[in-house]
Design a protein around this motif. Sequence first.
Motif, PDB file in Angstrom:
ATOM      1  N   ALA A  44      34.554  97.660  43.603  1.00 54.61           N
ATOM      2  CA  ALA A  44      34.828  99.084  43.794  1.00 54.61           C
ATOM      3  C   ALA A  44      34.173  99.923  42.710  1.00 54.61           C
ATOM      4  O   ALA A  44      33.849 101.089  42.919  1.00 54.61           O
ATOM      5  CB  ALA A  44      36.335  99.331  43.808  1.00 54.61           C
ATOM      6  N   ALA A  45      33.978  99.313  41.527  1.00 50.58           N
ATOM      7  CA  ALA A  45      33.371 100.035  40.410  1.00 50.58           C
ATOM      8  C   ALA A  45      32.602  99.045  39.556  1.00 50.58           C
ATOM      9  O   ALA A  45      33.076  97.948  39.274  1.00 50.58           O
ATOM     10  CB  ALA A  45      34.435 100.733  39.574  1.00 50.58           C
ATOM     11  N   ALA A  46      31.412  99.420  39.159  1.00 51.43           N
ATOM     12  CA  ALA A  46      30.589  98.588  38.272  1.00 51.43           C
ATOM     13  C   ALA A  46      29.361  99.379  37.866  1.00 51.43           C
ATOM     14  O   ALA A  46      28.955 100.320  38.556  1.00 51.43           O
ATOM     15  CB  ALA A  46      30.158  97.294  38.965  1.00 51.43           C
ATOM     16  N   ASP A  47      28.776  98.992  36.758  1.00 49.40           N
ATOM     17  CA  ASP A  47      27.497  99.538  36.317  1.00 49.40           C
ATOM     18  C   ASP A  47      26.441  98.494  36.693  1.00 49.40           C
ATOM     19  O   ASP A  47      26.418  97.406  36.122  1.00 49.40           O
ATOM     20  CB  ASP A  47      27.532  99.779  34.806  1.00 49.40           C
ATOM     21  CG  ASP A  47      26.393 100.664  34.351  1.00 49.40           C
ATOM     22  OD1 ASP A  47      25.818 101.362  35.190  1.00 49.40           O
ATOM     23  OD2 ASP A  47      26.090 100.661  33.146  1.00 49.40           O
ATOM     24  N   VAL A  48      25.597  98.842  37.656  1.00 54.28           N
ATOM     25  CA  VAL A  48      24.709  97.852  38.261  1.00 54.28           C
ATOM     26  C   VAL A  48      23.286  97.978  37.707  1.00 54.28           C
ATOM     27  O   VAL A  48      22.741  99.084  37.597  1.00 54.28           O
ATOM     28  CB  VAL A  48      24.705  98.008  39.792  1.00 54.28           C
ATOM     29  CG1 VAL A  48      23.606  97.159  40.428  1.00 54.28           C
ATOM     30  CG2 VAL A  48      26.064  97.621  40.370  1.00 54.28           C
ATOM     31  N   VAL A  49      22.705  96.836  37.372  1.00 57.35           N
ATOM     32  CA  VAL A  49      21.318  96.764  36.948  1.00 57.35           C
ATOM     33  C   VAL A  49      20.546  95.956  37.991  1.00 57.35           C
ATOM     34  O   VAL A  49      20.960  94.841  38.335  1.00 57.35           O
ATOM     35  CB  VAL A  49      21.177  96.107  35.559  1.00 57.35           C
ATOM     36  CG1 VAL A  49      19.699  95.978  35.184  1.00 57.35           C
ATOM     37  CG2 VAL A  49      21.946  96.901  34.526  1.00 57.35           C
ATOM     38  N   HIS A  50      19.448  96.501  38.491  1.00 63.75           N
ATOM     39  CA  HIS A  50      18.611  95.763  39.424  1.00 63.75           C
ATOM     40  C   HIS A  50      17.723  94.785  38.643  1.00 63.75           C
ATOM     41  O   HIS A  50      17.045  95.170  37.685  1.00 63.75           O
ATOM     42  CB  HIS A  50      17.717  96.701  40.214  1.00 63.75           C
ATOM     43  CG  HIS A  50      18.448  97.510  41.234  1.00 63.75           C
ATOM     44  ND1 HIS A  50      17.836  98.434  42.042  1.00 63.75           N
ATOM     45  CD2 HIS A  50      19.761  97.528  41.595  1.00 63.75           C
ATOM     46  CE1 HIS A  50      18.718  98.996  42.845  1.00 63.75           C
ATOM     47  NE2 HIS A  50      19.897  98.457  42.594  1.00 63.75           N
ATOM     48  N   LEU A  51      17.753  93.519  39.052  1.00 60.88           N
ATOM     49  CA  LEU A  51      16.912  92.507  38.405  1.00 60.88           C
ATOM     50  C   LEU A  51      15.607  92.315  39.161  1.00 60.88           C
ATOM     51  O   LEU A  51      14.528  92.364  38.602  1.00 60.88           O
ATOM     52  CB  LEU A  51      17.680  91.189  38.295  1.00 60.88           C
ATOM     53  CG  LEU A  51      19.003  91.284  37.509  1.00 60.88           C
ATOM     54  CD1 LEU A  51      19.713  89.939  37.508  1.00 60.88           C
ATOM     55  CD2 LEU A  51      18.767  91.771  36.088  1.00 60.88           C
ATOM     56  N   ARG A  52      15.683  92.132  40.456  1.00 52.43           N
ATOM     57  CA  ARG A  52      14.484  92.026  41.286  1.00 52.43           C
ATOM     58  C   ARG A  52      14.904  92.067  42.744  1.00 52.43           C
ATOM     59  O   ARG A  52      16.054  91.820  43.095  1.00 52.43           O
ATOM     60  CB  ARG A  52      13.725  90.711  41.019  1.00 52.43           C
ATOM     61  CG  ARG A  52      14.518  89.448  41.334  1.00 52.43           C
ATOM     62  CD  ARG A  52      13.747  88.184  40.952  1.00 52.43           C
ATOM     63  NE  ARG A  52      14.467  86.975  41.328  1.00 52.43           N
ATOM     64  CZ  ARG A  52      15.452  86.428  40.618  1.00 52.43           C
ATOM     65  NH1 ARG A  52      15.836  87.002  39.474  1.00 52.43           N
ATOM     66  NH2 ARG A  52      16.046  85.325  41.009  1.00 52.43           N
ATOM     67  N   ARG A  53      13.942  92.400  43.589  1.00 53.89           N
ATOM     68  CA  ARG A  53      14.183  92.391  45.042  1.00 53.89           C
ATOM     69  C   ARG A  53      14.038  90.984  45.569  1.00 53.89           C
ATOM     70  O   ARG A  53      13.278  90.161  45.029  1.00 53.89           O
ATOM     71  CB  ARG A  53      13.178  93.286  45.761  1.00 53.89           C
ATOM     72  CG  ARG A  53      13.264  94.752  45.404  1.00 53.89           C
ATOM     73  CD  ARG A  53      14.522  95.408  45.885  1.00 53.89           C
ATOM     74  NE  ARG A  53      14.630  95.417  47.331  1.00 53.89           N
ATOM     75  CZ  ARG A  53      15.675  95.897  47.997  1.00 53.89           C
ATOM     76  NH1 ARG A  53      16.698  96.409  47.347  1.00 53.89           N
ATOM     77  NH2 ARG A  53      15.710  95.899  49.320  1.00 53.89           N
ATOM     78  N   ARG A  54      14.787  90.679  46.628  1.00 47.40           N
ATOM     79  CA  ARG A  54      14.671  89.366  47.256  1.00 47.40           C
ATOM     80  C   ARG A  54      13.333  89.283  47.971  1.00 47.40           C
ATOM     81  O   ARG A  54      12.862  90.234  48.554  1.00 47.40           O
ATOM     82  CB  ARG A  54      15.824  89.169  48.247  1.00 47.40           C
ATOM     83  CG  ARG A  54      15.819  87.827  48.938  1.00 47.40           C
ATOM     84  CD  ARG A  54      17.117  87.557  49.666  1.00 47.40           C
ATOM     85  NE  ARG A  54      17.407  88.617  50.637  1.00 47.40           N
ATOM     86  CZ  ARG A  54      18.505  88.597  51.399  1.00 47.40           C
ATOM     87  NH1 ARG A  54      19.403  87.632  51.256  1.00 47.40           N
ATOM     88  NH2 ARG A  54      18.731  89.574  52.252  1.00 47.40           N
TER      89      ARG A  54
END
Length: 266
Positions: A256-266
């Motif tokens: 419901a809540a988080a600070d998201v970092v994108h690592l890479r696309r699939r």
Amino acid sequence: MDSPWSDLDRPPLRVLPLRRALLGPGGWSALDVVASTGSTNADLLAREDAPDGSVLVADHQDAGRGRLGRTWSAPPRSGLAVSVLLRPRRPVADWPLLPLVTGTAVVDALVELGVQARLKWPNDVLLEGPDRPGKVCGVLAEVRGERVVLGAGINVSLRTDELPVDTATSLVLAGARSADRDTVLRRYLRALRTRVDAWAAGEPVLPAYRAVSATIGAQVRAHLPDGSALEGLAVDVEDDGRLVVQDSGGTRRRLAAADVVHLRRR
């Protein structure tokens, strides 16, 4: 003495034409533009008698607030700090979708300006493509009683040396067709009115959100409110707005809540 015309490339917003274009049936109920404020969200929340559909825009916001208490600022008239106040009739349980509705409206507006815009869950608008990709907008929804305020801060004409962080960008740097703030504001508020009205009528909003999500299908690291972190594949955003992350063992968690970092696309 600081004049609104001290930077000729960054004129002040023109409030009367904006009101003529955006207020009235099918539009917004009130629109005010201030030269400077700490936070348009805070100012609107303080107006207990403000009608549904009130809009507040600042030429300069010097104490803008994002998620997790983060603050930010930008040079005067280099961006848009805009908040709208709603008094929704839908159940409070449905209100968590409003930040996603707002982000989708920002994407609607920016795509019309010729840039590739997508959404990073839960509240960031990213520009993609060869010309200075990065975060161009953040969204913050705040609730007080029966009111919700939806705030958006859009980087319009910031130059490279004015960006708050290396991962940020602006419409000018990304090659948008227009850097006129009146034009950007009109497109955004019209798109937001359409998206909010659809949500209020009970229309599904997640299909449009999923279609422009940069998070779904990406390997992510989610920093959780308890201080822990979860890495895995972002597989979906559910109908209640929660992000679904599948870890390396195949277990799925709904966030419901988080600070998201994108690592890479699939």
